[in-house]
Design an enzyme around this catalytic site. Structure first.
Site, short mmCIF file in Angstrom:
data_model
loop_
_atom_site.label_atom_id
_atom_site.label_comp_id
_atom_site.label_asym_id
_atom_site.label_seq_id
_atom_site.Cartn_x
_atom_site.Cartn_y
_atom_site.Cartn_z
N TYR A 136 0.84 -1.25 0.06
CA TYR A 136 0.14 0.05 0.03
C TYR A 136 0.85 1.19 0.11
CZ TYR A 136 -3.92 3.04 1.21
OH TYR A 136 -4.76 4.06 1.37
N HIS B 136 1.47 3.97 -3.24
CA HIS B 136 1.12 5.50 -3.06
C HIS B 136 2.29 6.51 -3.06
CE1 HIS B 136 -2.95 4.08 -1.67
NE2 HIS B 136 -3.33 5.45 -1.60
N TYR C 155 -3.94 15.80 1.72
CA TYR C 155 -4.46 14.31 2.04
C TYR C 155 -3.42 13.48 2.57
CZ TYR C 155 -7.20 10.21 0.12
OH TYR C 155 -7.90 9.18 0.03
N TRP D 12 -7.62 3.40 -10.52
CA TRP D 12 -6.75 3.52 -9.29
C TRP D 12 -7.55 2.40 -8.29
CZ3 TRP D 12 -2.12 4.63 -7.43
CH2 TRP D 12 -2.11 4.80 -5.93
N TRP D 13 -8.83 2.50 -8.36
CA TRP D 13 -9.72 1.47 -7.42
C TRP D 13 -9.13 0.01 -7.95
CZ3 TRP D 13 -14.99 4.00 -7.79
CH2 TRP D 13 -15.19 5.01 -6.61
#
Length: 104
Positions: free
Chosen positions: A18, A22, A41, A76-77
């Site tokens: 993860y 990112h 964010y 992206w999902w």
């Protein structure tokens, strides 16, 4: 400017994947988020529960969660679906959190 917080859940032993994904956030996704008012964010990880806590500063009415119809977001999902809890459309299961304290 509004502050938005929500939580998501990572699958076990996926923290490094993860984080890596990112760290290599697609430039077109970053541009899309900024163009839609997301100025900050942050995502935090709770090792004990595998819960991700996300925080955004957003100008306007929506945040990243309101871009569901965008093709970049859908891509992206799909890219992230193998490492976290997702809905049938591969969007992350995301639970909004209520702000109960804020200090300036």
């Amino acid at each position: 400017m509004q502050r938005i917080a929500f939580k998501m859940k990572l699958n076990k032993n996926q923290k490094e994947t993860y984080k890596k994904r990112h760290d290599e956030l697609w430039p077109e996704l970053k541009t899309l988020l900024k163009a839609n008012g997301v100025s900050e964010y942050s995502i935090f990880f709770d090792e004990e529960t595998s819960i991700l806590f996300a925080f955004q500063k957003v100008s306007g009415e929506g945040g990243s969660q309101d871009l569901a119809n965008n093709e970049i977001v859908k891509k992206w999902w799909d890219f992230m679906a193998d490492i976290m809890e997702v809905n049938p459309d591969n969007s992350p299961v995301s639970i909004p959190l209520e702000e109960v304290f804020y200090m300036q």
